[in-house]
Design an enzyme around this catalytic site. Structure first.
Site, PDB file in Angstrom:
ATOM      1  N   ASP A 170       0.819  -1.223   0.000  1.00  0.00           N
ATOM      2  CA  ASP A 170       0.000   0.000   0.000  1.00  0.00           C
ATOM      3  C   ASP A 170       0.854   1.276   0.000  1.00  0.00           C
ATOM      4  OD1 ASP A 170      -2.127  -1.846   0.406  1.00  0.00           O
ATOM      5  OD2 ASP A 170      -1.973  -1.633   2.582  1.00  0.00           O
TER       6      ASP A 170
ATOM      7  N   GLU B 163     -11.347   0.054  -3.552  1.00  0.00           N
ATOM      8  CA  GLU B 163     -10.567   0.592  -2.424  1.00  0.00           C
ATOM      9  C   GLU B 163      -9.325   1.287  -2.982  1.00  0.00           C
ATOM     10  OE1 GLU B 163      -9.412  -2.767   0.015  1.00  0.00           O
ATOM     11  OE2 GLU B 163      -8.171  -3.625  -1.552  1.00  0.00           O
TER      12      GLU B 163
HETATM   13  O1  FUB Z   1      -3.268  -3.610   3.389  1.00  0.00           O
HETATM   14  C1  FUB Z   1      -4.557  -3.806   3.885  1.00  0.00           C
HETATM   15  C2  FUB Z   1      -5.567  -3.481   2.844  1.00  0.00           C
HETATM   16  O2  FUB Z   1      -5.319  -4.275   1.687  1.00  0.00           O
HETATM   17  C3  FUB Z   1      -5.500  -2.063   2.329  1.00  0.00           C
HETATM   18  O3  FUB Z   1      -6.077  -1.131   3.200  1.00  0.00           O
HETATM   19  C4  FUB Z   1      -6.195  -2.236   1.044  1.00  0.00           C
HETATM   20  O4  FUB Z   1      -6.080  -1.159   0.161  1.00  0.00           O
HETATM   21  C5  FUB Z   1      -5.542  -3.503   0.518  1.00  0.00           C
HETATM   22  O5  FUB Z   1      -4.313  -3.255  -0.097  1.00  0.00           O
END
Ligand code: FUB
Length: 324
Positions: free
Chosen positions: A16, A223
């Site tokens: 991320d 997301e």
């Molecule tokens: O790393 C945890 C979660 O997985 C992140 O918040 C999302 O964007 C995905 O990458």
């Protein structure tokens, strides 16, 4: 030495990445994946991160430095677990680290911590940002000094549980024939610590102006929002989650609407895909992650980067992460 499409560090698992140019260097604010062998589920329980390590590179060829632990969940008074994807911003001579975590009731909220240095350590505020929820904050400080936070994530990120304005633990998924849920945007106050007003949902439409539908998993928001500007336009990029792509949409205003344009990165090894886009020394870079270093374990990821190129009309050239 750092090399395109290789893990920028291999002594810890990182994911991320939010990359920024601060003090003439590239600073990367990643999640720090724990090396454990617990079970995996759609709720994201396998993403058990506890702290943040901030990384930096003098330039795109230099070794990547790990500045050590910058913030641990035990030092965040309101948080219980799962320090997921963070971002950082600079304003008021202060560096701000924005991060999601579950509160003591298991609900994802977004917190902020401050430091005099881009490498930290960061000191967390006592409470999460009032009115914040869900995950994956990304902050744009615009050229006029207004700052906006983009956030939200489906499934483990709980975004679909907030459609009434309250947290509904057993909320139904959005109707696949209805509009998809967009990310949220909230303008930040001058001190960067609270929202100026309630977050609003961003509209992402197709070239005909029709909202993307919840069943359109190839294009709809899932997301990992990121906002950058190129030639005066606002570029909202994000993960499509269940179809594992990074895609983007362009708009004239930081709060949207945005018109869907296409794919930035085709699927990587591992379930999640998450990124940032940054200009450094007259080149543009995509920072992303994959799970190749761990042999494909979804929650043991590594940050990588590669150059990103635009076409003359401002569209972005699609990148295949394994086409070296
Ligand atoms: O790393 C945890 C979660 O997985 C992140 O918040 C999302 O964007 C995905 O990458």
């Amino acid at each position: 030495m750092s090399k395109p499409n290789e893990p920028i560090v291999s002594h810890i698992f990182t994911a991320d990445p939010s990359a920024h140019v601060f003090e003439g260097k590239i600073y990367i604010y990643p999640s720090h994946d724990l090396d454990h062998d617990g079970p995996t589920n759609d709720n994201g329980d396998q993403y058990q991160m506890e702290d943040y390590h901030i990384l930096s590179m003098e330039d795109a060829n230099s070794p990547c430095i790990d500045h050590g632990e910058a913030l641990h969940v035990k030092d965040v008074p309101w948080a219980s677990k799962q320090m997921w994807a963070p971002d950082a911003a600079f304003k008021n001579n202060t560096y701000y680290l924005y991060f999601p975590a579950r509160d003591k009731d298991g609900i994802f909220r977004i917190g902020v911590a401050t430091s005099a240095s881009p490498a930290g350590p960061f000191k967390a505020e006592e409470n999460y940002i009032p009115g914040s929820y869900s995950i994956d904050p990304a902050v744009l400080v615009d050229e006029d000094n207004r700052a906006f936070m983009y956030f939200g994530g489906l499934w483990g990120g709980q975004l679909e549980k907030w459609t009434t304005g309250e947290f509904v633990a057993d909320a139904a998924d959005p109707d696949v024939n209805g509009p998809a849920l967009g990310p949220l945007v909230a303008e930040l106050t001058e001190d960067m610590l609270t929202f100026k007003s309630d977050p609003v949902e961003i509209s992402i439409v197709d070239e005909e102006g029709n909202p993307l539908l919840a069943g359109d998993e190839e294009r709809r928001y899932f997301e990992g929002p990121w906002m950058h500007k190129y030639n005066g336009k606002y570029y909202l990029s994000y993960s499509t989650g269940s179809t594992h792509k990074l895609v983007y949409a362009i708009g004239d205003n930081p709060q949207g609407p945005f018109v869907y344009k296409g794919t930035i990165l085709t699927p990587v090894i591992g379930w999640t895909t998450h990124h940032s886009i940054v200009e450094f020394q007259n080149k543009w870079y995509l920072f992303y992650h994959d799970a190749s270093l761990s042999g494909g374990v979804d929650h043991k990821r590594s940050v990588k980067f590669t150059e990103l190129k635009y076409n003359e009309d401002g569209t972005i050239q699609t990148i295949d992460p394994y086409d070296n």
